[in-house]
Structures are given as structure tokens and as C-alpha cells.
Design a protein around this motif. Sequence first.
Motif, PDB file in Angstrom:
ATOM      1  N   TYR A 143       6.535   0.477   1.283  1.00  0.00           N
ATOM      2  CA  TYR A 143       7.812  -0.239   1.340  1.00  0.00           C
ATOM      3  C   TYR A 143       8.977   0.629   1.132  1.00  0.00           C
ATOM      4  O   TYR A 143      10.093   0.263   1.671  1.00  0.00           O
ATOM      5  CB  TYR A 143       7.653  -1.568   0.473  1.00  0.00           C
ATOM      6  N   ARG A 144       8.766   1.613   0.258  1.00  0.00           N
ATOM      7  CA  ARG A 144       9.856   2.294  -0.218  1.00  0.00           C
ATOM      8  C   ARG A 144      10.487   3.242   0.993  1.00  0.00           C
ATOM      9  O   ARG A 144      11.488   3.569   1.401  1.00  0.00           O
ATOM     10  CB  ARG A 144       9.579   3.015  -1.288  1.00  0.00           C
ATOM     11  N   GLY A 145       9.152   3.986   1.695  1.00  0.00           N
ATOM     12  CA  GLY A 145       9.529   4.496   2.962  1.00  0.00           C
ATOM     13  C   GLY A 145      10.304   3.566   3.972  1.00  0.00           C
ATOM     14  O   GLY A 145      11.311   4.029   4.682  1.00  0.00           O
ATOM     15  N   TRP A 146       9.949   2.386   4.134  1.00  0.00           N
ATOM     16  CA  TRP A 146      10.701   1.531   5.085  1.00  0.00           C
ATOM     17  C   TRP A 146      12.077   1.187   4.733  1.00  0.00           C
ATOM     18  O   TRP A 146      12.723   1.409   5.697  1.00  0.00           O
ATOM     19  CB  TRP A 146       9.915   0.225   4.893  1.00  0.00           C
ATOM     20  N   VAL A 147      12.207   1.061   3.374  1.00  0.00           N
ATOM     21  CA  VAL A 147      13.503   0.913   3.048  1.00  0.00           C
ATOM     22  C   VAL A 147      14.533   2.005   3.289  1.00  0.00           C
ATOM     23  O   VAL A 147      15.544   1.875   3.749  1.00  0.00           O
ATOM     24  CB  VAL A 147      13.770   0.724   1.603  1.00  0.00           C
ATOM     25  N   VAL A 148      13.800   3.313   3.033  1.00  0.00           N
ATOM     26  CA  VAL A 148      15.060   4.308   3.523  1.00  0.00           C
ATOM     27  C   VAL A 148      15.176   4.531   4.847  1.00  0.00           C
ATOM     28  O   VAL A 148      16.235   4.760   5.293  1.00  0.00           O
ATOM     29  CB  VAL A 148      14.192   5.773   3.152  1.00  0.00           C
ATOM     30  N   GLY A 149      13.768   4.400   5.739  1.00  0.00           N
ATOM     31  CA  GLY A 149      14.146   4.370   7.333  1.00  0.00           C
ATOM     32  C   GLY A 149      14.994   3.404   7.647  1.00  0.00           C
ATOM     33  O   GLY A 149      15.905   3.597   8.665  1.00  0.00           O
ATOM     34  N   GLY A 159       0.978  -1.200  -0.062  1.00  0.00           N
ATOM     35  CA  GLY A 159      -0.112   0.035   0.036  1.00  0.00           C
ATOM     36  C   GLY A 159       0.837   1.280   0.066  1.00  0.00           C
ATOM     37  O   GLY A 159       2.117   1.219  -0.259  1.00  0.00           O
ATOM     38  N   ALA A 160       0.291   2.469   0.257  1.00  0.00           N
ATOM     39  CA  ALA A 160       0.882   3.787   0.146  1.00  0.00           C
ATOM     40  C   ALA A 160       0.310   4.803   1.216  1.00  0.00           C
ATOM     41  O   ALA A 160      -0.995   4.576   1.732  1.00  0.00           O
ATOM     42  CB  ALA A 160       0.805   4.123  -1.237  1.00  0.00           C
ATOM     43  N   TRP A 161       0.977   5.744   1.684  1.00  0.00           N
ATOM     44  CA  TRP A 161       0.526   6.849   2.264  1.00  0.00           C
ATOM     45  C   TRP A 161       0.377   8.024   1.531  1.00  0.00           C
ATOM     46  O   TRP A 161       1.133   8.427   0.695  1.00  0.00           O
ATOM     47  CB  TRP A 161       1.549   7.131   3.337  1.00  0.00           C
ATOM     48  N   ASN A 162      -0.926   8.684   1.732  1.00  0.00           N
ATOM     49  CA  ASN A 162      -1.203   9.869   0.959  1.00  0.00           C
ATOM     50  C   ASN A 162      -0.753  10.931   1.859  1.00  0.00           C
ATOM     51  O   ASN A 162      -1.186  11.132   2.928  1.00  0.00           O
ATOM     52  CB  ASN A 162      -2.647   9.910   0.603  1.00  0.00           C
ATOM     53  N   LEU A 163       0.332  11.464   1.508  1.00  0.00           N
ATOM     54  CA  LEU A 163       0.840  12.655   2.108  1.00  0.00           C
ATOM     55  C   LEU A 163       0.501  14.131   1.706  1.00  0.00           C
ATOM     56  O   LEU A 163       0.814  15.096   2.432  1.00  0.00           O
ATOM     57  CB  LEU A 163       2.445  12.715   1.807  1.00  0.00           C
ATOM     58  N   GLY A 164      -0.445  14.077   0.874  1.00  0.00           N
ATOM     59  CA  GLY A 164      -1.147  15.310   0.336  1.00  0.00           C
ATOM     60  C   GLY A 164      -0.385  15.869  -0.876  1.00  0.00           C
ATOM     61  O   GLY A 164      -1.110  15.934  -1.960  1.00  0.00           O
ATOM     62  N   PHE A 165       0.932  16.124  -0.687  1.00  0.00           N
ATOM     63  CA  PHE A 165       1.649  16.631  -1.770  1.00  0.00           C
ATOM     64  C   PHE A 165       2.276  15.444  -2.739  1.00  0.00           C
ATOM     65  O   PHE A 165       2.646  15.585  -3.484  1.00  0.00           O
ATOM     66  CB  PHE A 165       2.827  17.343  -1.533  1.00  0.00           C
TER      67      PHE A 165
END
Length: 295
Positions: A149-155, A137-143
Amino acid sequence: MLEFIGIPPQVLLGQILLGLINGSFYATLSLGLAIIFGLLNIINFAHGALYMMGAFVAWIGLNYLGINYWAALVLAPMIVGVFGIVIQRTLIARIAHIDHLYGLLLTFGLALILQGLFRNEFGSTGLPYQIPPALQGAWNLGFMVLPIYRGWVVGISLIVCLATWFTIEKTRLGAYLRAATEDPALTQAFGINVPLLVTLTYGFGVALAAFAGVLAAPIYSVNPNMGADLIIVVFAVVVIGGMGSIMGAIVTGFGLGVIEGLAKVFYPEASATVIFAIMVIVLLAKPTGLFGRLA
């Protein structure tokens, strides 16, 4: 401002995210290289093949043994790390005290052997590795929309890199490692098992490569050439940051990933070569790299 120059903010932020993802792999892989070179003076050209091996261990574990992604994040680095320890004890230790060129040639040959073995067994076609359900899935950050998963990889890459830097630079174990590198005879005289430290350090550097391979498996297809496609860029990152510099590998890895991503927006033709152009400029201005020090 971005609209004025004809670039939608979503496009720019998307490329920055892509740059951070690539930077995560650059940083983790170059960190392993920096540890192995900085502490052991070994130019490990097999690093890309061991990154590929980590991805394949995760894929084999999932498809043949039912080992899920979370277990693979732990088991694959351990398995590949043990393989690295065997390499160090049986091959690299025998040439540790001669010219660096021999170590480079040995590990380069080893990389070709590993790639050939996996290519013969699994072919050259990419093999899919499913994103774990908890990270789909994905997070809608507005912008922008951020894939989880990609956010997890970076973190997780940033956490692992900083934890490694802290261990080497700020703990007693790190002090032992640095002492064993600078004066192994004196360190041995204090009762510290220097050969064991060298072996475990090499194994840990290899395990970092395998860890990056597991992270990459759901994003990129698992294939025998995935390490060969990346290792030249990672070596450039290490050179720019400073050979053997732990913090240099981390900062440069993430930074160059972002620069590469932005180049795809502002000047796509240069995106494939921008890192190497930066390497040339840095070496001309400071041959030891951005964070390197003169011996």
C-alpha cells in the motif's frame, strides 16, 4: 559505508521509504495550494480541513454506504471538490478583489468550523480505515520489505502530480487558466468564461486535498485534527518551492519528505524542525523560493 557509520542499510532505506510516503502527501497537498494561490491568488488555509474531509468522506462511505476504497478515490475528491466550488462561489468570490489577508482569515475560520463540526460528530479518537485487499501485504525486495500500500501511495501520488503539472503547463486548458490569471479582462473578451475557470480551478485544488485524504486514511487514523497537524508543514513546503510554482510544489514536497526521513536517522532531535530550518535558509538566500520567480 553505512555499516561503517553504524547505520544498517535496512534502517536507512526504511526511513527513505517513510520520507517518500510523507513526501507524497506533502507534494499532493502543496500542489493543490500552489494551484489555488498561483492561479487564483487565494491563500487557502482551509486546505488541511478539506484534506481531513476527504478522509472522512471515504470512511463514512465505507462504513455507512458500503463504498469501497477504489470508488472513494473517485467519489471523495468529487464530493469535496463540489463543496469547494460552493465555498468559492458563496464566500471567496465576494472577497477575491481585496487584500489577501481577508481570504486567509476567511479560510482559517472555515477550517476551524469544519474541524469543530467533525470533532463534535465523530470525536477526537482516530477511526481506522482498512487497506483494500488488493493492496495488502508486502514485497520482499531483498534489501528491504516494502508494504504494497505504501508503494502504491508513492506511485499514484507521483502520477497525479505529474499529470496535473502537464495539464497546466503543456495543454490548451492550462494556457487558458494562465491567461485568465494574468489578464482576465482580455481573456474574457476572447469568449472564455473566466469566472467558471476560476471556480473549477478552486474545486480541482480542493479535490487534490481530498484525494490525499483518501490515500492517507489507511495509513493514518481518520480524525478531525489530521489536517491541522499537516497544514503548517505543507505551507512551509509551498514557500520553499515558490508560492504558486507547480513543479516547485512537487519536487519540494517529495524532496523534503526524504530529507525529513533521513533526519530521523542522522539527527532525530531535528526531524520535527528540519523543514522549517530549510525554509528559513531558502528565504534568506532566495525570497521567492527555489522555483519561484519575481513578479
